[in-house]
Each structure stands twice: as structure tokens, then as C-alpha cells.
Design an enzyme around this catalytic site. Structure first.
Site, PDB file in Angstrom:
ATOM      1  N   GLY A  71      -3.244 -14.710   6.905  1.00  0.00           N
ATOM      2  CA  GLY A  71      -2.227 -14.544   5.903  1.00  0.00           C
ATOM      3  C   GLY A  71      -1.007 -14.391   6.423  1.00  0.00           C
ATOM      4  N   THR A  72      -0.853 -13.560   7.600  1.00  0.00           N
ATOM      5  CA  THR A  72       0.619 -13.584   8.333  1.00  0.00           C
ATOM      6  C   THR A  72       0.839 -14.716   8.707  1.00  0.00           C
ATOM      7  OG1 THR A  72      -0.660 -11.606   9.311  1.00  0.00           O
ATOM      8  CG2 THR A  72       1.428 -12.505  10.471  1.00  0.00           C
ATOM      9  N   ASN A 150      -1.512  -3.811  -0.682  1.00  0.00           N
ATOM     10  CA  ASN A 150      -2.738  -3.688  -0.093  1.00  0.00           C
ATOM     11  C   ASN A 150      -3.420  -2.075   0.079  1.00  0.00           C
ATOM     12  OD1 ASN A 150      -0.385  -4.042   1.344  1.00  0.00           O
ATOM     13  ND2 ASN A 150      -1.423  -3.314   2.968  1.00  0.00           N
ATOM     14  N   GLN A 178      -4.326  -9.837  -0.953  1.00  0.00           N
ATOM     15  CA  GLN A 178      -5.156  -8.843  -1.389  1.00  0.00           C
ATOM     16  C   GLN A 178      -5.517  -9.240  -3.068  1.00  0.00           C
ATOM     17  OE1 GLN A 178      -6.711  -6.752  -0.096  1.00  0.00           O
ATOM     18  NE2 GLN A 178      -5.600  -6.316   1.673  1.00  0.00           N
ATOM     19  N   SER A 198      -5.553 -15.182   2.481  1.00  0.00           N
ATOM     20  CA  SER A 198      -6.108 -15.048   3.687  1.00  0.00           C
ATOM     21  C   SER A 198      -7.744 -15.031   3.762  1.00  0.00           C
ATOM     22  CB  SER A 198      -5.643 -13.381   4.253  1.00  0.00           C
ATOM     23  OG  SER A 198      -6.320 -13.225   5.577  1.00  0.00           O
ATOM     24  N   GLY A 199      -8.410 -15.735   4.453  1.00  0.00           N
ATOM     25  CA  GLY A 199      -9.957 -15.919   4.268  1.00  0.00           C
ATOM     26  C   GLY A 199     -10.477 -14.691   4.471  1.00  0.00           C
ATOM     27  N   HIS A 200     -10.187 -14.058   5.581  1.00  0.00           N
ATOM     28  CA  HIS A 200     -11.091 -12.742   5.963  1.00  0.00           C
ATOM     29  C   HIS A 200     -10.990 -11.836   4.829  1.00  0.00           C
ATOM     30  CE1 HIS A 200      -8.358  -9.498   7.812  1.00  0.00           C
ATOM     31  NE2 HIS A 200      -7.444 -10.733   7.775  1.00  0.00           N
ATOM     32  N   THR A 236      -4.934 -28.944  15.823  1.00  0.00           N
ATOM     33  CA  THR A 236      -6.169 -29.409  15.359  1.00  0.00           C
ATOM     34  C   THR A 236      -6.833 -28.583  14.302  1.00  0.00           C
ATOM     35  OG1 THR A 236      -6.698 -30.143  17.529  1.00  0.00           O
ATOM     36  CG2 THR A 236      -8.514 -30.060  16.226  1.00  0.00           C
ATOM     37  N   CYS A 324      -3.372  -1.868   9.083  1.00  0.00           N
ATOM     38  CA  CYS A 324      -2.669  -2.194  10.367  1.00  0.00           C
ATOM     39  C   CYS A 324      -1.641  -1.063  10.898  1.00  0.00           C
ATOM     40  CB  CYS A 324      -1.609  -3.553   9.701  1.00  0.00           C
ATOM     41  SG  CYS A 324      -2.712  -4.741   9.170  1.00  0.00           S
TER      42      CYS A 324
HETATM   43  N1  PLP Z   1      -0.709  -9.307   3.693  1.00  0.00           N
HETATM   44  C1  PLP Z   1      -1.366  -8.542   2.730  1.00  0.00           C
HETATM   45  C2  PLP Z   1      -0.896  -7.849   1.583  1.00  0.00           C
HETATM   46  C3  PLP Z   1      -2.653  -7.858   3.723  1.00  0.00           C
HETATM   47  O1  PLP Z   1      -3.235  -6.837   3.197  1.00  0.00           O
HETATM   48  C4  PLP Z   1      -2.609  -8.684   4.900  1.00  0.00           C
HETATM   49  C5  PLP Z   1      -3.832  -8.079   5.863  1.00  0.00           C
HETATM   50  O2  PLP Z   1      -4.172  -6.877   5.719  1.00  0.00           O
HETATM   51  C6  PLP Z   1      -1.992  -9.462   5.351  1.00  0.00           C
HETATM   52  C7  PLP Z   1      -0.903 -10.091   4.736  1.00  0.00           C
HETATM   53  C8  PLP Z   1      -2.252 -10.246   6.757  1.00  0.00           C
HETATM   54  O3  PLP Z   1      -3.333 -10.989   6.760  1.00  0.00           O
HETATM   55  P1  PLP Z   1      -4.039 -11.758   7.922  1.00  0.00           P
HETATM   56  O4  PLP Z   1      -4.735 -10.479   8.460  1.00  0.00           O
HETATM   57  O5  PLP Z   1      -4.990 -12.865   7.607  1.00  0.00           O
HETATM   58  O6  PLP Z   1      -2.905 -11.917   8.790  1.00  0.00           O
END
Ligand code: PLP
Length: 384
Positions: A71-72, A150, A178, A198-200, A236, A324
């Protein structure tokens, strides 16, 4: 004792169905899709399938799906890639409650001559739409506002923002990390230009993300090298990640109804139980417009970190502020932006559920929490 995992906004367990789907790509189908031989070349069709699965969940065209590493990266690509494609505009508008993936990226820009505006939120975490309307001008390259927060789960008026930016000829990116998988999103109806996933956060593994880029939107790559992803992102392909996020999106579609009924009821049961059994507990955020799995509760006059440590003794996982920012004792920037008093912001706990939770787990938390809160209040310097 089994771990009770109520921290699904931090990360989710990989779904068994996803795990099964990706196994062959470690041992049998490990070729490089850019290779000339059939062994590598056959991987391409699995990437194509995953792109379609993601596009189906969002109701967009597969060609609008760009696979990234997280996601970042998607957020960085949307912001930095748009700015470098539009060098004449120097202003970017975001909100004070974004994830650091957006905030830190935006806050790095003034040193390069950009003007960054962070829109305020009210005490319920709702965006100041009038301020947003006032700030959009001819110099604005991009508005980047998250779909759902989040920490509190507050959902922003994305359709309204998208219509506003479109009417002013300004690009709109939304960090939907989210939101995707928790609430329905239809990109045919919603005129956003870019959207991050974001996949996770939706039961795929860590290390895979998506940036949706609407056809015709000019975004420069931020990772240079080979010609993968039609020249939009070098490197890749993370084939296991790609297959995983495709399957996770397919499952999310199937599970959406469950998320908005069963998971929501569990969240409500937890929230109600805690509010009635613990004194001086307040819910943070917009309870009318909220993700179905999230509740953020302030237990006044005590430290969230201390609550987490005591919950940890029962193997209950939750979070104080965002994952985070945990580890630092600064109150969360989201709760500060909402003007939550210091004594409440410090004692905030986020519980975020998933389809893997059940009533017995929720009831166990409701049973344990009052004694934890009472014990910490006895020790608190803020309680006389
Ligand atoms: N954006 C939001 C709203 C999130 O909650 C998060 C992760 O907590 C991210 C971005 C970042 O995603 P990633 O952990 O896949 O980099």
C-alpha cells in the site's frame, strides 16, 4: 490458550484458500514471465487472471490495475508519479489524518518547492469539506484523501470528493487500503482517478499491493528498470503475491456480505459490552459512517500501551493508535487532529475484527477488560 486476534487493520492472516492457490508458484511454476521459454511464459496467464480478479472486485478494467509491492508504494506512486507527470502544478491537498504512507510523502514535498495543504477533521473525524472546496485551485495537481481511516474506521465522503475534484479538473487519489474488501467499491460509478490497495489487509500475504489508475490518467513510474507492468513499474513480478491478491479479491467479494453482517455484529457486541462494563469509555470516530470491523475506544485517564500489555497476558491482540505509530508514546496524530483530549487520546485502543473472530472471543475480551481498566485506574496519576 489460543491467540485472540483483534488487530486486523494492522494485518490479517492469509486465508487458507489463498495459501492453497499460491503454493504451486513456489515449487512448480516458478518461472520468470519475461523469459522466452514456455516454462516462464506460462506464468503470464496467471498474472492476467489475477488482474481480472482485482478488477472484478472494483468493477474496473483489468488494464487499470498496476501491481506494486504494498500500500505504501501505491500511495507513493500515486502522489509522486502524478506530480512528475504534471510539472506545472505545484499544490497538493491531503488530510491531517492520512496514514504515514501519504503524510510522509506529502510532507517531503515542500523542500522541492511544492505547497502542501492538510485538510482538518472535526471531533468525529469528519473531513472539513468546505475547507477542501476552498483550497482547490488552478495550481492543484492532486487531492489525496483516504477512503477510510485505519485508526477509527471513519469512512470519508469519497463520492462527493471525487465529484468535486472532477468538476474542478483536479486528479483525485484515495488510499483505500482499509476499505477494500470491507465495503463495496464500484469504480464504474465512483469517479476517482487512483486508488491504493494492500494485500495483507485483505487476507493475502505481505509484500503485494495494487494501484488502480483510471484509463487516461498520466502517472509516471517511480521504480525504473525493466518493462514489466507495461512499463509502469519495473521489477520481476511477485507472482505469488499477484496470484494471492487476485484470489483474496475474489474471496473478498464472496465474504463482503458476511463482513457487513456477522463481523459488524461482533464488533457492535464488543463495543456495547465494553462501553457498558467499563466506566469513562468513549468511542472515537464517526459511528454512523464506519468500517464494519473497527472500533476505537478511549479508556480515559490511563495509557493505551498499559492496556495492551495487560491484554497481551491473555493473548488478546489489539492496537493503540495505528500499528505503524505504536512503540512511540506520542498520542496518535489522528486523535490529535480530532481534538480528542490528551487524557482520552492516550488511553485509546483499536479493536479490528475479521471473519476469523467469533462470539466466544469477543465475550472473553468483554469479561477480562473491566478488571484491567480498574487496576490501571488505581495506578493512574490522573485519577484522584
Ligand atoms: N494506508 C493505510 C490506510 C494503512 O492502514 C496502511 C497500513 O497500515 C498503509 C497505507 C500501508 O500499507 P502497507 O503496509 O501495505 O505498506
Amino acid at each position: 490458550m489460543k491467540t485472540i486476534y483483534l488487530d486486523n487493520n494492522a494485518t490479517t492472516r492469509v486465508a487458507d484458500e489463498v495459501f492453497e492457490e499460491i503454493k504451486p508458484f513456489f515449487s512448480e511454476l516458478y518461472g520468470n514471465p519475461s523469459s522466452m521459454h514456455t516454462f516462464g511464459g506460462q506464468i503470464g496467464k496467471h498474472i492476467k487472471k489475477a488482474r481480472k480478479q482485482v478488477a472484478t472486485l472494483l468493477n474496473c478494467d483489468p488494464s487499470e490495475i498496476l501491481f506494486t509491492s504494498c500500500g505504501t508504494e501505491s500511495d507513493n506512486n500515486a502522489i509522486l508519479g502524478t506530480l512528475s507527470a504534471m510539472p506545472t502544478r505545484r499544490k497538493i491537498i491531503t488530510s491531517r489524518v492520512e496514514h504515514q504512507a501519504v503524510l510522509a510523502t506529502c510532507r517531503s514535498l515542500p523542500s522541492q518547492g511544492y505547497h502542501v495543504v492538510e485538510i482538518d477533521v472535526d471531533k468525529n473525524g469528519r473531513l472539513d469539506m468546505e475547507q477542501l472546496e476552498r483550497e482547490i485551485d488552478d495550481d492543484t495537481a492532486l487531492v489525496s484523501i483516504m477512503y477510510a481511516n485505519n485508526e477509527t474506521g471513519t469512512i470519508f465522503p469519497i463520492e462527493e470528493i471525487a465529484k468535486l475534484t472532477k468538476s474542478r479538473g483536479v486528479l483525485f487519489h484515495t488510499d483505500a487500503v482499509q476499505a477494500v474488501g470491507k465495503i463495496p467499491i464500484d469504480l464504474e460509478k465512483l469517479p476517482v482517478d487512483m486508488l491504493s490497495i494492500s494485500g495483507h489487509k485483505l487476507h493475502a500475504p505481505k509484500g503485494i499491493g495494487v494501484l488502480y489508475i483510471r484509463k487516461g490518467t498520466h502517472v509516471k513510474p517511480i521504480i525504473l528498470g525493466g518493462h514489466q507492468e507495461s512499463g509502469r513499474r519495473a521489477g520481476t513480478e511477485n507472482i505469488t503475491g499477484v496470484v494471492a491478491i487476485g484470489k483474496a479479491c475474489e474471496l473478498a467479494q464472496e465474504w463482503m456480505q458476511h463482513e457487513n453482517t456477522v463481523v459488524k455484529q461482533l464488533r457492535d457486541r464488543l463495543e456495547k459490552g465494553l462501553l457498558s462494563s467499563c466506566k469513562d469509555a468513549i468511542v472515537n470516530g464517526d459511528v454512523e459512517n464506519r468500517l464494519p470491523n473497527t472500533t476505537n475506544i478511549s479508556f480515559e485517564f490511563i495509557e493505551g500501551e498499559a492496556i495492551l500489555l495487560m491484554l497481551d497476558q491473555f493473548e488478546i491482540c489489539a492496537s493503540s493508535g495505528s500499528a505503524c505509530t505504536s512503540g512511540s508514546l506520542e498520542p496518535s496524530h489522528v486523535l490529535r487532529a480530532m481534538g480528542i483530549p490528551f487524557t482520552a487520546a492516550h488511553g485509546s485502543i483499536r479493536f479490528s475484527l475479521s471473519k476469523y473472530n467469533n462470539e466466544a472471543e469477543v465475550d472473553f475480551v468483554i469479561e477480562k477488560m473491566p478488571a484491567i481498566i480498574d487496576r490501571l485506574r488505581e495506578l493512574s496519576p490522573f485519577v484522584k
